[in-house]
Design a protein around this motif. Sequence first.
Motif, short mmCIF file in Angstrom:
data_model
loop_
_atom_site.label_atom_id
_atom_site.label_comp_id
_atom_site.label_asym_id
_atom_site.label_seq_id
_atom_site.Cartn_x
_atom_site.Cartn_y
_atom_site.Cartn_z
N MET A 117 0.84 -1.25 0.02
CA MET A 117 0.03 -0.01 -0.06
C MET A 117 0.95 1.25 0.00
O MET A 117 2.09 1.40 0.71
N PRO A 118 0.67 2.33 -0.75
CA PRO A 118 1.21 3.41 -0.74
C PRO A 118 1.30 4.16 0.57
O PRO A 118 0.71 4.00 1.43
N VAL A 119 2.59 4.85 0.72
CA VAL A 119 2.90 5.86 2.02
C VAL A 119 1.61 6.75 2.20
O VAL A 119 1.42 7.43 0.97
N GLU A 169 -10.02 6.05 6.51
CA GLU A 169 -8.72 5.65 6.95
C GLU A 169 -8.67 3.98 6.49
O GLU A 169 -7.39 3.57 6.49
N ASN A 170 -9.56 3.23 6.63
CA ASN A 170 -9.37 1.85 6.46
C ASN A 170 -9.94 1.15 5.19
O ASN A 170 -9.92 -0.20 4.98
N GLN A 180 -20.50 -3.23 -0.89
CA GLN A 180 -20.41 -1.94 -0.58
C GLN A 180 -19.11 -1.31 -0.17
O GLN A 180 -18.86 0.00 -0.35
N GLU A 181 -18.15 -2.26 0.05
CA GLU A 181 -16.71 -1.73 0.40
C GLU A 181 -15.89 -2.70 0.27
O GLU A 181 -16.10 -3.73 0.40
N THR A 182 -14.61 -2.27 0.40
CA THR A 182 -13.41 -3.36 0.40
C THR A 182 -12.43 -2.80 1.22
O THR A 182 -12.37 -1.27 1.34
N PRO A 183 -11.61 -3.36 1.85
CA PRO A 183 -10.34 -2.93 2.49
C PRO A 183 -9.65 -1.96 1.75
O PRO A 183 -9.18 -2.08 0.49
N ARG A 184 -9.15 -0.81 2.24
CA ARG A 184 -8.29 0.44 1.56
C ARG A 184 -6.82 -0.39 1.27
O ARG A 184 -6.16 -0.05 0.19
#
Length: 170
Positions: A1-3, A52-53, A66-70
């Motif tokens: 994941m990018p900084v 955030e997440n 409806q969503e997925t982890p960032r």
Amino acid sequence: MPVEPSDEPARLAELKGYGVLDTPNEAEFDAIVREAAAALGVPIALISLIDENRQWFKARVGLEPQETPRSISFCTHAIRGPDVFVVHDAKADPRFSENPLVTGDPNIRFYAGAPLRTASGKRIGTLCVIDSTARPQLTEQDTARLTLLAEKTMQALERRRQRLNAADAA
């Protein structure tokens, strides 16, 4: 994941200021993703907001969650830059080849996401299109269309926020 960028707290504050996270579907946003999917000839289009997440989808066509982890979102990469972020073939891209969204459902191969930019320049999410087939290019016309639809999304978010603020003041 990018900084995370140094302005992440301000970006998150602006996102939350729209009061849109975890709200029901709204026709105006649903129409935008349908238009994006049709205009670019893809099965999946999303209005994705990055907190955030997670990435949470205000509107979606062709995708059930409806969503997925960032941590696995393509949109997290897309909000890092000012322009449309394109992945022509996710299986061939080392950043995404092992991503569960590529190796499993929905089997992403092609992704293009236009950042949703606030008036102050914060990128709070994307309008993105996804296909299970790789695409060697995205035309200038497609890029322009996606950018225009992202601007239309931000205009809708601003109108929504103004209605909420007016209701709160009444």
